[in-house]
Structure formats: structure tokens, C-alpha cells
Design a protein around this motif. Structure first.
Motif, short mmCIF file in Angstrom:
data_model
loop_
_atom_site.label_atom_id
_atom_site.label_comp_id
_atom_site.label_asym_id
_atom_site.label_seq_id
_atom_site.Cartn_x
_atom_site.Cartn_y
_atom_site.Cartn_z
N VAL A 1 0.87 -1.17 0.00
CA VAL A 1 0.00 0.00 0.00
C VAL A 1 0.90 1.22 0.00
O VAL A 1 1.71 1.40 0.91
N VAL A 2 0.79 2.06 -1.01
CA VAL A 2 1.60 3.27 -1.10
C VAL A 2 0.70 4.48 -0.96
O VAL A 2 -0.33 4.57 -1.61
N VAL A 3 1.10 5.41 -0.08
CA VAL A 3 0.36 6.66 0.04
C VAL A 3 1.20 7.77 -0.57
O VAL A 3 2.37 7.90 -0.26
N VAL A 4 0.60 8.55 -1.45
CA VAL A 4 1.28 9.68 -2.07
C VAL A 4 0.72 10.94 -1.44
O VAL A 4 -0.49 11.17 -1.45
N VAL B 1 5.46 5.71 2.05
CA VAL B 1 4.89 7.04 1.80
C VAL B 1 5.77 7.74 0.78
O VAL B 1 6.99 7.77 0.92
N TRP B 2 5.17 8.26 -0.28
CA TRP B 2 5.92 9.07 -1.24
C TRP B 2 5.51 10.51 -1.02
O TRP B 2 4.33 10.84 -1.08
N ALA C 1 9.30 4.56 4.85
CA ALA C 1 8.24 3.86 5.57
C ALA C 1 7.49 4.90 6.38
O ALA C 1 8.07 5.91 6.80
N PRO C 2 6.20 4.68 6.65
CA PRO C 2 5.41 5.71 7.33
C PRO C 2 6.00 6.13 8.68
O PRO C 2 6.07 7.31 8.97
N ASP C 3 6.43 5.15 9.48
CA ASP C 3 7.00 5.52 10.78
C ASP C 3 8.13 6.52 10.61
O ASP C 3 8.16 7.56 11.26
N THR C 4 9.07 6.15 9.74
CA THR C 4 10.23 7.02 9.50
C THR C 4 9.79 8.38 8.98
O THR C 4 10.25 9.42 9.46
N PHE C 5 8.87 8.35 8.01
CA PHE C 5 8.48 9.62 7.38
C PHE C 5 7.83 10.56 8.39
O PHE C 5 8.16 11.73 8.49
N PHE C 6 6.89 10.04 9.18
CA PHE C 6 6.15 10.94 10.05
C PHE C 6 6.96 11.36 11.27
O PHE C 6 6.79 12.44 11.80
N ARG C 7 7.89 10.48 11.70
CA ARG C 7 8.68 10.85 12.88
C ARG C 7 9.82 11.78 12.51
O ARG C 7 10.02 12.82 13.12
N SER C 8 10.59 11.39 11.47
CA SER C 8 11.73 12.24 11.10
C SER C 8 11.88 12.34 9.58
O SER C 8 12.68 11.63 8.98
#
Lengths: 255, 233, 244
Positions: free
Chosen positions: C29-32, C208-209, C221-228
């Protein structure tokens, strides 16, 4: 090639008849008569149409029903029938005979009055209700608000539609032929009855003449519609505010 | 004035017959020209959707001509003008087989086809773009999208305008009087010239025209309701 | 499943998509996400060729979707790509059930009875079996979008594309649509979603793109993207979102 030469020949010999009819040896006819009849017709129909539109919008049943009935009758009956009625009733009402031109004019006023009233009514209904509410809140009477606030806007917005109705009026004048009004179609038929051998050429010229007039007016109506749409979106500065801005700037400079 | 005597017209067998014939002819002209106009309009719409700009311009020219030239003049051009161009034996055959009515049907049908095709075109244009996209995204081809998604909506959108123009077509049948067709208006004028009872004769015709026009409008309203998109505002 | 290789799209001087290189693997599942005007809608619409690309290659399940092909081939390919629009685009003249049945019947030749039973199955799945005979205009926005998802699923696509599926919905209806999307993801559907719903991304997305001005600026990855988030533009975007 002979076809084009024939067309040219007919035009060359009869252009005056097509343009102004038998004048000065008779009443004004041809395209001139058509245009005068159309302009007078729609000009006189216009106040009638506003009156009809307002009575149809009124909540008073005594005003509303007859007006609605008139509009529906006119919309449901062919123009030729209306001509026959007017031809019969008008001399009865005013006690003497009237010319075909007058008959046609009265017919157009009634017929176009009804159709135009639908256009005006649509224009009024298309305005946001807030306009009337604001005017009444400021103390205007219903008719006063109509006159100063609603109608100016509605009629301006409906200009393209009214121009289209004018084009319809021009097309309707052709029925004057049936009661011997000397307009363009009548003139063309006269020419055809003299020539007898070239009906296609004559009627082609007739069709093209109407096409040129009506098409030009329709293009103008479309241009008007685009311009009004732009103005409504604020992309075209109205002339009055440009003048006002200039006046303000001048006043600032004077200080 | 001889006093209002409607029955003198209605009960008189000769006039009654003239009225019935006139009405029948009016209806025949209306129905035939309506069918011609509708089929031609669908053809014109299809042609307009082809990618060829030449064809599109030709259709636009057709519509422009029929909307800017008065219907009576179109009728005259057909009956007096084009008829004269036909070979003599065809002209002979035609004049024996009610050429006037035939040309009326042709002229009126061709004229209204222009209006009907524009109504359908407006109906098509008022559909939101997303509809065509959704149809394509699901894998429908051009024809499939048109047939199942776009045309059903276009026709529903166009019904009010189509009904209005159908009433116009019905009223235009009276123009055939100018080339000698004894339809209702002509019949009534004949009766009037024989009886001098203008009021009664004209009244009969007016009532008949009104009744049928209102019927067409009511029929259109019923159609609009029956096929309206359920729940739409 | 979906592979972008050096995809570019421009009109005149305006670059809509620049050097897109990315992949959605099967079952992912990819979220843009990104600010408006970043090209995310354009990107997702290139996958089923609602938008054309100017250069590069786009593979869907091994097929080059942007290659020249006959319209029948394109239609067949498109029917295998599920697409859910922001404005639902249900067919208003057909009932809910007919909306779902139409394309399997007309595009794939499925028999009416089979199409009907499958459609009812899908309606059950999205929780709207009771609305089968209703018409779209009688449904709320959230219900319409769920029907739109069922309509796309009716073609058994190997992947589903979602173009801002909840952006046109009133807030209280967003949840019901996201619930359907979550259950699809749990069942292993390959999904590419353009969305602003960050919680959904956090819970369900594998990648996440982040896009801006036509480029993918960061993939994580979402965790990485949203945290840092790494890219400064991404950091700014997330802080703007949080400050609401």
C-alpha cells in the motif's frame, strides 16, 4: 458559371425592389420594411413583456392567471392563427380597416410580447433572492425595488436572449407575405412571378439575405453573452468605475 | 355580426369534414416531420462527434443555415426552388402525389433536425466530465461509454428543450398553408371565407391547436418525470 | 506491480512530472502525499492513462500502459486497473446495483445473473446491501464513495488506485470510507492512494511518497516519514499539517 451569372443578373435588376420595395411608387418594402417591422415590433413588445412578466410573478391570482393564460395561449397557437385573429379583430375594435403592415405589427407585438415575457421572467428569477431582500430592507416598495434594482440587472443579463428574440422577430416578419405585407419575402415572390424561369435563384437570394442579417445579429448576441459573462466575473472593468478611479486619482493629485 | 353560432360550423357535414381533414393533415405533417427531424438529429450528433474537422464544420454550417433562415423561406426554397431543379418526370409524379405536403414534411423536418441536434448536443455538454472519465476508467470504449453512460443522461437533460422545439414543429405545420396544403389553418380560413363566421371558425382551430400543444407539453413533462434521475434535485 | 521509470510530463514550459522513478510492489500500500499542485493527482492518473506521459516508461503488471496500442487493448488494460475518483462519478441514471453490474456485463461479457450476485456480494462487503435498488442521488457522499469502490472492485483488478477518495466528503463520513480501504489493504490488495489522511497512512501504508512540484522528494516507511522526515520541504509540510 452561368448559375453565378444568373444570380448576379437577378440581383442587378432587382436589388432596389429587394431593398426598399416599390417605394416611392408604393409603400416602403423589401429589407427596409422587414427591419422596420421587426424593430417596431420588438420595441413595442418590450414594455408589454415586462408588464406580463411582472403580473405573472405576482401572487395576486387576478393578475397572475390571465397573464399566464395569455402566455400559454400564444405559445400554443401558430403565428398564422394569431395573424388571422388580429386581422379579424382589430378592424372590429377600432371601427375601420387597417393595412397589412399594422396587422402584422400588432401580431408581432402580442406574439413577441408573450415570448419575451418568458425571457424577462427568467432573468428576474435568475437573480439571487438577496437582491430583492436587500432592497426591501432599505425601504423600497416592491415596484420601486423592481424598477431600480431588479429590472436593470435582469434586463442587462438577458440582453443576449433578447437579441435572439429580435432575430426570431425578423424571421416571423416573413409571415406578412400571407397577408400581402410588402416585406422582403413578398418582394422575392413578386420577382419570381415576373421571371418564372429561375425560382431556385430567386429563393436562394432570399434565403442568403435573411441568413446574412440573422447570422450577423446572432454573432453579436454571442459576443455580448461572452462579454457579460466576463463582466460578471469582474474581469472587465466597467467604464463607470474607471472614470471614478480617475476622478479619485485627480482629487489626490490636487491635494 | 350574425351572432355566435358555433354549431353551424361543427355540425355542418361539409365543414366538419374540412376540419377533420385539415386536422388529420396537420397531424400527419407533424408526426412525419418529427420522425425525420429526430432521426436526422441523431445522425448529425454522431457526425459531430467524429474527429474530422471538415465534417464538424459541415454540421455546424447545416445548423447555422437552418437556424438563421426563416422557416417559411426554407419551405419556399424547397417547394418553388429545388422542385424546379428536379427532372420533369419526377416533377410530374410529385404533383400527382401531394408534392406540397411532401415538401412541407421535408422542409420542416430538416429545419427542426438542426434544433433537435443542438438540444441533444447541449444535453451532452451539460454532463460533468467525471462521467466520461469514470466510464473510460472502467474499460468502456467510446461506443460503450456513449451508449450506457452518456447518451442516456444527455437525452434526459435535453427533454425540456426537445419538448419546446416539438411544440414549435407542431405549430410550424401551419406554414404549409403558404404553399397550398389544406391543413387546419387553411381549412379554417376556407370555412371563414364561406360562412363569414370568423370568430367561430378561428375559435375551433385555436382550441384544437392549444389542446394538442398542451398535450405535447404535458407528455413531455410526464416523460421527463418518468425517466428523471431518481432523487436528483 | 506498478513501476515508474524516468517518467516525465510537461506542457510547454510547465513541468507536471519530473524524473519519477518508483515502484509499487504487489500487495503493497503506497500513500502519495504533498501540497496541492505537487502533481500527485497527475501521477496517479498516468497509471491508467487518464493522463499521458511525455517520456519514460510506466509498467502495470508487466504491461507498458503508455505504449501506443489499439483502443480495445487500452480498454481491456484499463478494466484491470481499479480507479476511485475524488468526486465518486457514479452513473446517476442507474441504480446502485446497476452501477456495479454494468461494466462486468458490457466490458467483460459476464452474464447478468452472475454480475448481479457478485455485485450484491461487493455491496455486502462495503456495508451497503440495503441500498442496492437506490439511486446515487439518494445516497450520502460516504455511501456513494463506498459504492464507487465496489464498482471498481467488480472488475477484479489486481491493484486499486485512489485519487483523494475522502477529500470531497464531510468529515463525519470520511471514517466509513477509510474503513473499507483499510479492510482492502488487510486482504492484501495492492493500493496506491493519493490522500491527506495521515492517520490512515500511518496505520496502513507500507511506503509514503512525498511529492512537490512534480518530483518525488522523499520515499520512506510511514513511521520514519512521520517521525523524522529528511527533506526540508517534507518537514515544512508535516509541521503545517500538525499546526491545524
Amino acid at each position: 458559371m452561368t448559375f453565378v451569372l444568373d444570380l448576379y443578373g437577378i440581383l442587378r435588376d432587382n436589388w432596389l425592389l429587394l431593398l426598399i420595395g416599390p417605394y416611392p411608387n408604393g409603400p416602403l418594402g423589401g429589407i427596409a420594411c422587414t427591419l422596420i417591422l421587426s424593430v417596431l415590433g420588438i420595441a413595442l413588445a418590450f414594455p408589454l413583456s415586462v408588464l406580463l412578466a411582472l403580473t405573472r410573478l405576482s401572487t395576486n391570482r387576478l393578475l397572475n392567471w390571465p397573464a399566464t393564460a395569455l402566455v400559454y395561449v400564444v405559445r400554443g397557437v401558430p403565428l398564422l392563427m394569431v395573424i388571422l385573429w388580429v386581422y379579424f379583430l382589430v378592424p372590429l375594435l377600432i371601427g375601420r380597416n387597417v393595412s397589412g403592415f399594422t396587422t402584422m405589427l400588432c401580431t408581432l407585438v402580442i406574439y413577441e410580447g408573450a415570448y419575451l415575457s418568458e425571457v424577462v421572467r427568467a432573468g428576474i428569477l435568475a437573480l439571487p433572492r438577496g437582491q430583492m431582500e436587500a432592497a426591501r430592507a432599505l425601504g423600497h416598495s416592491y415596484l420601486g425595488a423592481m424598477w431600480s434594482v431588479i429590472l436593470p440587472q435582469a434586463l442587462y443579463n438577458m440582453l443576449p436572449s433578447m437579441l435572439s428574440q429580435f432575430v426570431s422577430t425578423i424571421k416571423e416578419t416573413t409571415l406578412g407575405y400571407v397577408i400581402n405585407v410588402q416585406e422582403l419575402t413578398f418582394a422575392a415572390n413578386q420577382i419570381n412571378n415576373q421571371l418564372l424561369t429561375k425560382p431556385f435563384h430567386v429563393f436562394l437570394i432570399l434565403a442568403v439575405s435573411y441568413f446574412v442579417v440573422c447570422w450577423t445579429l446572432t454573432q453579436w448576441a454571442q459576443w455580448l453573452e461572452r462579454r457579460i459573462a466576463k463582466k460578471r466575473r469582474g474581469l472587465v472593468a466597467p467604464k463607470s468605475s474607471a472614470k471614478a478611479r480617475a476622478a479619485v486619482l485627480e482629487a489626490q493629485l490636487d491635494n | 355580426m350574425k351572432g355566435f353560432d358555433l354549431l353551424a360550423i361543427l355540425l355542418n357535414p361539409e365543414f366538419g369534414r374540412m376540419l377533420v381533414h385539415g386536422l388529420a393533415l396537420t397531424l400527419v405533417i407533424f408526426v412525419c416531420s418529427w420522425l425525420l427531424a429526430m432521426s436526422l438529429a441523431l445522425l448529425l450528433l454522431t457526425l459531430r462527434l467524429t474527429p474530422s474537422t471538415l465534417v464538424q464544420r459541415a454540421v455546424a454550417a447545416y445548423v447555422s443555415y437552418h437556424r438563421n433562415v426563416p422557416t417559411l423561406v426554407q419551405l419556399m426554397l424547397w417547394y418553388f426552388g429545388i422542385a424546379s431543379l428536379l427532372p420533369d418526370n419526377v416533377q410530374g409524379w410529385l404533383s400527382e402525389h401531394s408534392a406540397e405536403a411532401l415538401f412541407s414534411i421535408i422542409a420542416l423536418g430538416l429545419c427542426q433536425a438542426a434544433y433537435f441536434s443542438e438540444d441533444l448536443r447541449s444535453g451532452l455538454r451539460s454532463i460533468p466530465d467525471g462521467q466520461a472519465e469514470a466510464a473510460r476508467a472502467l474499460g468502456h470504449g467510446f461506443v460503450g461509454s456513449m451508449r450506457h453512460v452518456l447518451m442516456p443522461q444527455a437525452i434526459r437533460n435535453a427533454v425540456p428543450a426537445l419538448v419546446n422545439h416539438s411544440v414549435s414543429l407542431f405549430k410550424n405545420s401551419s406554414l404549409a398553408m403558404a404553399i397550398g396544403v389544406v391543413e387546419l389553418t387553411h381549412a379554417v380560413k376556407e370555412i371563414e371565407s364561406q360562412t363569414f363566421r370568423a370568430f367561430e371558425s378561428y375559435l375551433v382551430a385555436t382550441v384544437l391547436y392549444l389542446a394538442i400543444s398542451l398535450l405535447i407539453m404535458a407528455g413531455g413533462a410526464w416523460l421527463g418525470r418518468r425517466y428523471s434521475v431518481a432523487g436528483a434535485k | 506491480m506498478i513501476t515508474f521509470s524516468n517518467v516525465n510530463k510537461w506542457y510547454g514550459d510547465y513541468r507536471a512530472l519530473t524524473d519519477i522513478n518508483a515502484e509499487v510492489k504487489k500487495g503493497e500500500v503506497v500513500v502519495v502525499c504533498g501540497p496541492s499542485g505537487s502533481g500527485k493527482s497527475t501521477l496517479i492518473r498516468t497509471v491508467n492513462r487518464l493522463e499521458e506521459i511525455k517520456s519514460g516508461q510506466l509498467l502495470f503488471d508487466g504491461h507498458d500502459i503508455q505504449a501506443p496500442m489499439s483502443s480495445q487493448q487500452l480498454n481491456q488494460l484499463r478494466s484491470r486497473i481499479g480507479f476511485v475518483f475524488q468526486s465518486f462519478n457514479l452513473f446517476p441514471h442507474l441504480s446502485v446495483l446497476e452501477n456495479i453490474m454494468l461494466s462486468p456485463m458490457k466490458v467483460r461479457g459476464v452474464k447478468r445473473a452472475d454480475a448481479k450476485s457478485r455485485a450484491m456480494q461487493l455491496l455486502e462487503r462495503v456495508g451497503l446491501a440495503a441500498k442496492a435498488e437506490s439511486y446515487p442521488a439518494q445516497l450520502s457522499g460516504g455511501q456513494q464513495q463506498r459504492v464507487a469502490i465496489a464498482r471498481a472492485l467488480a472488475m477484479d483488478p489486481p491493484a486499486m488506485l485512489f485519487d483523494e477518495p475522502t477529500s470531497a466528503l464531510d468529515p463525519e463520513m470520511v471514517g466509513e470510507v477509510l474503513a473499507v480501504m483499510r479492510s482492502l489493504a488487510k486482504d492484501g490488495m495492492t493500493m496506491m492512494c493519493v490522500t491527506h489522511e495521515m492517520n490512515f497512512a500511518r496505520e496502513v501504508a507500507d511506503q509514503v511518497w512525498f511529492m512537490d512540484a512534480g518530483c518525488i522528494l522523499e520515499t520512506a516507511a510511514p513511521d520514519t516519514f512521520f517521525r523524522s522526515p529528511q527533506h526540508p520541504r517534507a518537514q515544512r509540510f508535516l509541521s503545517d499539517l500538525r499546526s491545524h
